[in-house]
Scaffold this active site. Sequence first.
Site, mmCIF file in Angstrom:
data_model
loop_
_atom_site.group_PDB
_atom_site.id
_atom_site.type_symbol
_atom_site.label_atom_id
_atom_site.label_comp_id
_atom_site.label_asym_id
_atom_site.label_seq_id
_atom_site.Cartn_x
_atom_site.Cartn_y
_atom_site.Cartn_z
ATOM 1 N N TYR A 84 0.878 -1.173 0.000
ATOM 2 C CA TYR A 84 0.000 0.000 0.000
ATOM 3 C C TYR A 84 0.916 1.223 0.000
ATOM 4 C CZ TYR A 84 -3.580 3.329 1.609
ATOM 5 O OH TYR A 84 -4.414 4.410 1.744
ATOM 6 N N HIS B 79 -12.411 0.983 -4.231
ATOM 7 C CA HIS B 79 -11.527 0.284 -5.172
ATOM 8 C C HIS B 79 -12.216 -0.989 -5.652
ATOM 9 C CE1 HIS B 79 -7.570 2.385 -4.392
ATOM 10 N NE2 HIS B 79 -8.323 2.846 -3.404
#
Length: 258
Positions: free
Chosen positions: A107, A247
């Site tokens: 991430y 997402h």
Amino acid sequence: MHPYACYCLQDAEAIKNVIQLEHLDALCLQEHKLQASHVEEVVKAAGLEDWHVTFNCSTAKKGYSGTATLSREKPLSTRLGMGIEEHDDEGRVVTVELPELWLVNVYVPNSSEGLKRLDYRTQKWDIALADYIRGLQAKGKPVVVTGDMNCAHQEIDIHDPKSNLRSAGFTQEERDSFGANLLGRAGLVDTWRAQHPGIVGYTYYSYRFNMRDKGKGWRLDYFLVSSDLADKVHDSYILKDVRGSDHAPLGIVIKKDS
């Protein structure tokens, strides 16, 4: 075939649904925002008691960032972070070693409002990540890197490039760094773009203004693989209709060695 998926979400029911839908060998999650005390409850809620779960949680602040990798097969080894204190307190990297490959779940830091983390992102983090990946490759196995890279690499990867030239995730600095470090120095291949040249596909849609239903998004999430693994990628895809996050999940299917 080995199917893997990447998903940026915090919804246990959505995790369960994606696993059942795709018959996955592994699932990588980003931005789970959990602390270690929450992990057992989430694993149980998602019905993953028989899976091997590796969570990395932010120690910098609670309710922030975090990555987790779930696999049916017990990993040969696991790592949290890149081994660099400056980059490892936000829980942004999980690595699991599987028999055929290294699976790196990432991430990447957002450059943030006002681009206040842009220099950190492009001049430190991206370079450290590329070095880390190269170190894994040097151990003799190919590497699969997946996650929210917080970068739309090309103009085709964002619905409105001209008005976002100084937006976090689409600055020239971030795009150049992505290309130079991950695709260049680390020698990784963008599997979705390799299989879908010239095709528009997004993985992130802002909740504001109902952007998903309007088809206006960004491609911020990737499956990147070592060049010697690229020919074994059977499919690289985006599950654009699966909800549960801003997402969309994405997946990859890798051919087994015969």
